[in-house]
Scaffold this motif. Sequence first.
Motif, PDB file in Angstrom:
ATOM      1  N   ARG A  28     -92.414 -91.971 -13.161  1.00 31.68           N
ATOM      2  CA  ARG A  28     -92.985 -90.998 -12.211  1.00 31.68           C
ATOM      3  C   ARG A  28     -91.962 -90.423 -11.237  1.00 31.68           C
ATOM      4  O   ARG A  28     -91.971 -89.222 -10.980  1.00 31.68           O
ATOM      5  N   SER A  33     -93.991 -83.546 -12.947  1.00 35.46           N
ATOM      6  CA  SER A  33     -94.987 -82.817 -13.730  1.00 35.46           C
ATOM      7  C   SER A  33     -96.065 -83.730 -14.302  1.00 35.46           C
ATOM      8  O   SER A  33     -97.028 -83.247 -14.905  1.00 35.46           O
ATOM      9  N   LEU A  34     -95.932 -85.048 -14.101  1.00 37.99           N
ATOM     10  CA  LEU A  34     -96.939 -85.985 -14.621  1.00 37.99           C
ATOM     11  C   LEU A  34     -98.204 -85.912 -13.773  1.00 37.99           C
ATOM     12  O   LEU A  34     -98.141 -85.825 -12.545  1.00 37.99           O
ATOM     13  N   LYS A  35     -99.352 -85.954 -14.434  1.00 38.22           N
ATOM     14  CA  LYS A  35    -100.635 -85.963 -13.728  1.00 38.22           C
ATOM     15  C   LYS A  35    -100.760 -87.207 -12.869  1.00 38.22           C
ATOM     16  O   LYS A  35    -100.198 -88.250 -13.197  1.00 38.22           O
ATOM     17  N   GLU A  36    -101.532 -87.102 -11.811  1.00 32.38           N
ATOM     18  CA  GLU A  36    -101.854 -88.264 -10.985  1.00 32.38           C
ATOM     19  C   GLU A  36    -102.827 -89.152 -11.748  1.00 32.38           C
ATOM     20  O   GLU A  36    -103.510 -88.718 -12.671  1.00 32.38           O
ATOM     21  N   ILE A  39    -102.469 -92.308 -16.951  1.00 30.26           N
ATOM     22  CA  ILE A  39    -102.126 -91.470 -18.098  1.00 30.26           C
ATOM     23  C   ILE A  39    -101.575 -92.374 -19.197  1.00 30.26           C
ATOM     24  O   ILE A  39    -101.163 -93.505 -18.937  1.00 30.26           O
TER      25      ILE A  39
END
Length: 152
Positions: A28, A33-36, A39
């Motif tokens: 992270r 750009s990683l979703k909260e 995942i």
Amino acid sequence: MMVEIRNAIESDIEILLNFEKGIVDAERPFDDSLKEGEIHYYDLMDLIRSERAALLVAVVNNEIVGSGYGKILEAKPFQKHKEYAYLGFMYVNPTFRGQGINGVILQKLMEWAKSRGLTEVKLDVYDANVIAKNAYLKAGFKPHLLKMRLDL
């Protein structure tokens, strides 16, 4: 320390899901750009069941302490080879890091790739992840292509 490398089995899934969470948490800071929230990068059950993949685990004293997979992918039509091995899910429990376990997993995955007639192995690593990059350089990997991105 004796390290056993074996194929992952379906009953390993809870440990493997925890490893995946560890990878996501570690990555992270390198990727905004990683979703909260929760995942998943991998379909672990598919990797376990696939004839075109090998999901390996490292075991020390009956405890799974590391993982990695190799998957056969088709090369681009303009490349010399038809297929290559893509490596991912490289993880070692923090308590066991620095003891060469990742290197043993990498070696077994490269042996797996060679046994299938493959001549190239690829993997992705975040450019800012210096520790991981150094581990792959030590294993003989060379930087190849830098993927760049821009938020709009």
